[in-house]
Design an enzyme around this catalytic site. Structure first.
Site, short mmCIF file in Angstrom:
data_model
loop_
_atom_site.label_atom_id
_atom_site.label_comp_id
_atom_site.label_asym_id
_atom_site.label_seq_id
_atom_site.Cartn_x
_atom_site.Cartn_y
_atom_site.Cartn_z
N GLN A 78 44.99 37.91 33.87
CA GLN A 78 43.78 37.13 33.59
C GLN A 78 43.07 37.51 34.68
O GLN A 78 42.52 35.99 35.53
CB GLN A 78 44.36 35.25 33.54
CG GLN A 78 43.14 34.12 32.97
CD GLN A 78 43.63 32.89 32.77
OE1 GLN A 78 44.77 32.83 33.03
NE2 GLN A 78 42.43 31.84 32.25
N PHE A 79 41.67 38.03 33.81
CA PHE A 79 40.98 38.23 34.72
C PHE A 79 39.61 37.14 35.07
O PHE A 79 38.84 37.63 36.01
CB PHE A 79 40.09 39.70 33.78
CG PHE A 79 39.65 39.57 33.51
CD1 PHE A 79 37.56 39.12 33.58
CD2 PHE A 79 39.82 39.15 31.59
CE1 PHE A 79 36.61 39.24 32.23
CE2 PHE A 79 38.97 39.46 30.49
CZ PHE A 79 37.77 39.14 31.06
N THR A 80 39.57 36.23 33.99
CA THR A 80 38.78 35.31 34.33
C THR A 80 39.07 34.43 35.76
O THR A 80 38.44 33.17 35.95
CB THR A 80 38.33 34.67 32.82
OG1 THR A 80 40.43 33.38 32.70
CG2 THR A 80 38.63 35.54 32.06
#
Length: 145
Positions: A78-80
């Site tokens: 989850q790069f967010t």
């Protein structure tokens, strides 16, 4: 590296209406990587996560680890987690590792988790994933290294 860990009774990740990862009792990990992450970062967090004592013992105290309860891990990229929301209303993700680096780090992280003997299921890096879970507690721990 940033990890949001949730103790779960069960969790699964679906891509294109197909369940690709599923666990019972254990940890759901939402995992993001920064450009400075390396082997040392991975080893540190693998140790912290696999030895975290947040399961109840016979006295009702949070004293047991994932290994003690024979739990599993569902690891979802989850790069967010690296969203910068200081300016405007649209988040910037420039603080996240580039996809090529993050993919390798994610794969290495999951292999190191599995090498501890804990079963590890994963999402699919870069895919549009639907994650469902039954949070247990709730217990949520945030790691940032």
């Amino acid at each position: 590296m940033k990890v949001v860990l949730q103790r779960v009774k069960q969790a699964q990740v679906t891509v294109d209406e197909e369940v690709i990862g599923k666990i019972g009792t254990g940890f759901l990990l939402l995992v993001g990587f920064g450009p400075d992450d390396n082997d040392e970062t991975l080893d540190y967090l693998v140790h912290k996560i696999t030895n975290l004592r947040v399961f109840e013992d016979e006295a009702g105290k949070l004293n047991l680890s994932l290994k003690d309860v024979q739990g599993s891990i569902l690891s979802v990229s989850q790069f967010t987690l690296y969203a910068n929301t200081k300016k405007g209303n649209r988040p910037s993700f420039t603080e996240a590792a580039q996809p090529e680096q993050a993919t390798q780090l994610y794969d290495d992280f999951n292999h190191r988790l599995a090498a501890t003997g804990i079963p590890v299921a994963t999402g699919k890096f870069g895919a549009n994933m639907q994650v469902s879970l039954i949070n247990d507690g709730p217990v949520t721990i945030i790691y940032e290294k």
